[in-house]
Enzyme design. Structure first.
Site, PDB file in Angstrom:
ATOM      1  CE1 TYR A 177      -2.773  -3.237   0.462  1.00 11.50           C
ATOM      2  CE2 TYR A 177      -3.085  -2.701   2.766  1.00 11.50           C
ATOM      3  CZ  TYR A 177      -3.295  -3.539   1.698  1.00 11.50           C
ATOM      4  OH  TYR A 177      -4.039  -4.682   1.876  1.00 11.50           O
ATOM      5  CG  HIS A 217      -0.135  -8.626   0.587  1.00 13.17           C
ATOM      6  ND1 HIS A 217       0.158  -7.283   0.572  1.00 13.17           N
ATOM      7  CD2 HIS A 217      -1.474  -8.692   0.361  1.00 13.17           C
ATOM      8  CE1 HIS A 217      -0.943  -6.575   0.345  1.00 13.17           C
ATOM      9  NE2 HIS A 217      -1.945  -7.413   0.202  1.00 13.17           N
ATOM     10  CB  SER A 233     -12.862  -6.042  -0.453  1.00 12.65           C
ATOM     11  OG  SER A 233     -11.705  -5.431  -0.940  1.00 12.65           O
ATOM     12  N   PRO A 234     -14.945  -5.923   2.674  1.00 10.85           N
ATOM     13  CG  PRO A 234     -15.253  -5.105   4.841  1.00 10.85           C
ATOM     14  CD  PRO A 234     -14.216  -5.242   3.762  1.00 10.85           C
ATOM     15  CG  LEU A 235     -18.301  -2.169   3.329  1.00 14.06           C
ATOM     16  CD1 LEU A 235     -18.134  -0.727   3.773  1.00 14.06           C
ATOM     17  CD2 LEU A 235     -19.639  -2.729   3.784  1.00 14.06           C
ATOM     18  N   GLY A 236     -17.519  -4.865  -0.751  1.00 13.37           N
ATOM     19  CA  GLY A 236     -17.443  -5.013  -2.203  1.00 13.37           C
ATOM     20  C   GLY A 236     -16.696  -3.885  -2.877  1.00 13.37           C
ATOM     21  NE  ARG A 237     -11.479  -5.296  -4.598  1.00 10.89           N
ATOM     22  CZ  ARG A 237     -11.376  -6.285  -5.485  1.00 10.89           C
ATOM     23  NH1 ARG A 237     -11.866  -6.139  -6.682  1.00 10.89           N
ATOM     24  NH2 ARG A 237     -10.776  -7.412  -5.165  1.00 10.89           N
ATOM     25  N   GLY A 238     -16.713  -0.873  -2.144  1.00 14.33           N
ATOM     26  CA  GLY A 238     -17.532   0.327  -2.198  1.00 14.33           C
ATOM     27  C   GLY A 238     -18.832   0.147  -2.954  1.00 14.33           C
ATOM     28  CG  PHE A 239     -21.057  -2.439  -6.386  1.00 18.82           C
ATOM     29  CD1 PHE A 239     -20.448  -2.583  -7.618  1.00 18.82           C
ATOM     30  CD2 PHE A 239     -22.422  -2.213  -6.354  1.00 18.82           C
ATOM     31  CE1 PHE A 239     -21.193  -2.503  -8.799  1.00 18.82           C
ATOM     32  CE2 PHE A 239     -23.170  -2.128  -7.519  1.00 18.82           C
ATOM     33  CZ  PHE A 239     -22.560  -2.272  -8.744  1.00 18.82           C
TER      34      PHE A 239
END
Length: 336
Positions: free
Chosen positions: A63, A134, A213-219
């Site tokens: 990152y 990673h 990514s528990p929020l689908g990368r923002g979707f």
């Protein structure tokens, strides 16, 4: 400003004593992947997370593009409360060719030791709480990786060993050399592939699970838009789930989830996080945000209880996850 509170439930990850607040914070998007960085907002978000009882803060060498930008940001932000929290970082990439950063791997023992020392310096700390590989490096036996991390733990530089995007065989082989405390892999109502083979193994071995990514990368938010509307430095513009055909199907599913959430007077984001927490008390998701207000919404999801009817309805809306793959073929993790 509200003072530090400990009302965020705590969960145990693995059998080695690691405990964390039920929701953590992922910091990748503070420096790469989601448009132009905003350091001031990012630091404010990290500090607000601590006030709300978040204890697991997740970063990685990757990152910071191999030069520590993300770890340094996190280290500056937590300097006043470092001993209250858990710092998790990751090794395993080869940065010698900038054009291949996202796919070139290096988990050789010498590199693990070097990256660990670099991460300690960038974070401004004398120990890393969780050190993850990673990505699985096919050129380095996982036994060598686990043995090297075990040496770092014995030396006091690292407290707990983690793997990321590893498959059942790799997990078992690593765990036989040194106990794995946590596995980090993408998991959400949008991405369910771990349910078949990976989750059963980590539960058999007593390993905690950290979904990224528990929020689908923002979707799975109220701010989603078509791929073409994202700037060039935002990975969502290239994500398969945002492409025409897939986007419309996924948007329709999110609208149905939003209707369910509104019936409970919560947001679709909170619904998605509450769903993850309901999958087991060995799960601590790490949603990423650089907005203190969105962080507050995320943390509040830990107080939400979904009924069996809610969980059944979510399963009806997304029985197999989202339309579209989660990575381009060249970047897709290979489970072993």
């Amino acid at each position: 400003m509200e003072q530090h509170t400990t009302n965020l439930p705590r969960r145990t990850l693995g059998g080695q004593g690691l405990q964390a607040g039920a929701i953590g914070l992922g910091t990748m998007g503070m420096t790469i992947g989601y448009g132009a960085p905003d350091e001031q907002s990012s630091i404010a978000t990290i500090r607000r997370a601590h006030e709300l009882g978040v204890t697991l803060f997740d970063t990685a060498e990757l990152y910071g593009l191999g030069i520590g930008i993300n770890e340094q940001l996190l280290g500056r932000a937590v300097k006043g409360f470092r001993d209250d929290i858990l710092l998790a970082t990751k090794f395993g990439y080869d940065f010698s060719d900038p054009s291949k950063i996202s796919i070139a791997l290096d988990s050789r023992p010498a590199n693990i030791r070097k990256v660990t020392d670099d991460s300690l310096r960038h974070l401004g700390t004398d120990h890393i709480d969780v050190l993850y590989q990673h990505r699985v490096d096919p050129n380095v036996p996982i036994e060598d990786v686990a043995g090297t991390v075990a040496e770092l733990i014995a030396a006091g530089k690292v407290r707990y060993f983690g793997l990321s995007e590893a498959g059942p065989d790799t997990i078992r082989r690593a765990h036989a050399v040194h106990p794995v405390s946590v596995l980090q892999t993408e998991y959400s109502v949008f991405e369910r592939s771990v349910e078949a083979d990976v989750l059963p193994v980590v539960r058999e071995l007593g390993i905690g699970f950290v979904p990224y990514s528990p929020l689908g990368r923002g979707f799975l938010t109220d701010a989603v838009k078509p791929a073409a509307e994202y700037p060039a430095d935002d990975m969502r513009g290239r994500d398969d789930r945002w492409q025409p055909g897939n986007y419309e199907k996924n948007l329709a599913a999110v609208r149905e989830l939003t209707a369910l959430a509104e019936g409970k007077s919560i947001t679709v984001t909170q619904l998605a996080l509450a769903w993850l927490l309901a999958q087991g008390d060995d799960i601590v998701p790490i949603p990423g945000t650089r907005s203190p207000q969105r962080l507050e919404q995320n943390v509040a999801a830990a107080q939400i209880t979904l009924t069996p009817q809610d969980l059944n309805r979510i399963q009806e809306i997304l029985p197999h996850g989202a339309a579209g793959s989660r990575y381009p073929d060249a970047m897709m993790p290979t489970w072993h």
